[in-house]
Design an enzyme around this catalytic site. Sequence first.
Site, PDB file in Angstrom:
ATOM      1  N   GLU A 265      25.904 -25.737  -1.573  1.00 54.57           N
ATOM      2  CA  GLU A 265      26.083 -24.932  -0.354  1.00 54.57           C
ATOM      3  C   GLU A 265      26.373 -23.457  -0.661  1.00 54.57           C
ATOM      4  O   GLU A 265      27.523 -23.077  -0.892  1.00 54.57           O
ATOM      5  CB  GLU A 265      27.231 -25.502   0.494  1.00 54.57           C
ATOM      6  CG  GLU A 265      27.478 -24.670   1.762  1.00 54.57           C
ATOM      7  CD  GLU A 265      28.566 -25.227   2.680  1.00 54.57           C
ATOM      8  OE1 GLU A 265      29.252 -26.193   2.293  1.00 54.57           O
ATOM      9  OE2 GLU A 265      28.730 -24.687   3.777  1.00 54.57           O
TER      10      GLU A 265
ATOM     11  N   LYS B 211      22.478 -26.939   1.235  1.00 59.17           N
ATOM     12  CA  LYS B 211      23.143 -26.648   2.524  1.00 59.17           C
ATOM     13  C   LYS B 211      23.253 -25.138   2.693  1.00 59.17           C
ATOM     14  O   LYS B 211      24.263 -24.531   2.320  1.00 59.17           O
ATOM     15  CB  LYS B 211      24.520 -27.318   2.547  1.00 59.17           C
ATOM     16  CG  LYS B 211      25.332 -27.049   3.812  1.00 59.17           C
ATOM     17  CD  LYS B 211      26.440 -28.063   3.998  1.00 59.17           C
ATOM     18  CE  LYS B 211      27.340 -27.682   5.157  1.00 59.17           C
ATOM     19  NZ  LYS B 211      28.278 -28.742   5.533  1.00 59.17           N
TER      20      LYS B 211
HETATM   21  P1  13P Z   1      30.381 -25.230   9.744  1.00 56.20           P
HETATM   22  O1  13P Z   1      29.194 -25.967  10.320  1.00 56.20           O
HETATM   23  O2  13P Z   1      31.549 -25.160  10.685  1.00 56.20           O
HETATM   24  O3  13P Z   1      29.991 -23.916   9.139  1.00 56.20           O
HETATM   25  O4  13P Z   1      30.931 -26.125   8.558  1.00 56.20           O
HETATM   26  C1  13P Z   1      30.043 -26.682   7.666  1.00 56.20           C
HETATM   27  C2  13P Z   1      30.661 -26.750   6.339  1.00 56.20           C
HETATM   28  O5  13P Z   1      30.718 -27.792   5.752  1.00 56.20           O
HETATM   29  C3  13P Z   1      31.184 -25.510   5.744  1.00 56.20           C
HETATM   30  O6  13P Z   1      31.450 -25.696   4.389  1.00 56.20           O
END
Ligand code: 13P
Length: 338
Positions: free
Chosen positions: A177, A219
């Site tokens: 991510e 992500k």
């Molecule tokens: P949000 O969708 O609130 O951005 O959170 C997703 C997430 O896992 C952030 O690390």
Amino acid sequence: MTANELESTAKALVADGRGILAADESVATISKRFANLGIESTPETRRAYRQTLLTTPGISEFISGAILYDETIRQSTKEGKPFPQALEESGVIPGIKVDTGAKDLAKTQGEKVTEGLDGLKERVAEYYQLGARFAKWRAVITIGDNIPSYACLNANANALARYAAICQEGGLVPIVEPEVLMDGSHSFERCFDVTSKTLSIVFEQLRAQNVTLEHMLLKPSMIVAGKDAPRQASVSEVASATVTCYLRNVPAAVPGIVLLSGGQADQLATEHLNAMNTGANLPWKLTYSYGRALQDSALSTWAGNDANVEKAQKALYLRAKCNSAAAKGVYTKEMENS
Ligand code: 13P
């Protein structure tokens, strides 16, 4: 665990019309969200809230996996069933956040690097024993004058790649991510450029660390203008720029892209995902791994009161159902009233 298991877990997480519930807020983050609503934050209130989310009847129709925090993966339902077991029995794959947070990166102008590599191999082994089958690590990239720096992009991409390799070796599918934050007044075009550069360095590092692309999920954040920017892009502009950026930078070997919501209003996050999937023929699955955009209405409905559990679960169910439709490109605003 075998390569086959990693591949089947990665595919199951992005199966048609299914996405991931991110419920892995650290104690500090969930406490802030609770405080905004006047809810006291204790291990028991956090447990009760997570039970509300994770035991929502029928949720596995739309939710393939749930990302938990270290505290939560060790907690149980009121009836005494460990959360990972409760999830697995309802058809939802348990996941775990394994990074230890974004810390100041030395010699930069306020940029961050995510930590958590020390002892990660051992922690991954323990989380696997506790029932986790996938993991998450979030890097944050801030846009500002003269930033992000190469130092920040490179350090974060290298850490993401080392984390992903350790997870794959330990039997967990890594969710990689790299979040480009919405904070600031930068333009939509600037977000496109920074996200492209970020993804390209991330994949360079993933290859350098021998990460198997078929056994991971990405992500990323969407291409949007900074939240204080004078011009906000339309839903179709966001969808088309985001898809273009990913097509240029995410190899087709990656089975799925699971979007974060990053602070977008919940319905807007659904509309964006739907527009990206409308009439699309994409090389990877494109679905959701939302935190706030799945939880906000459920959290404010629950409000710390046991009497509201059923209503809160209905709120989560509705958001999950709408996002599931969006992942197939068949969401309509009328569904919000169903
Ligand atoms: P949000 O969708 O609130 O951005 O959170 C997703 C997430 O896992 C952030 O690390």
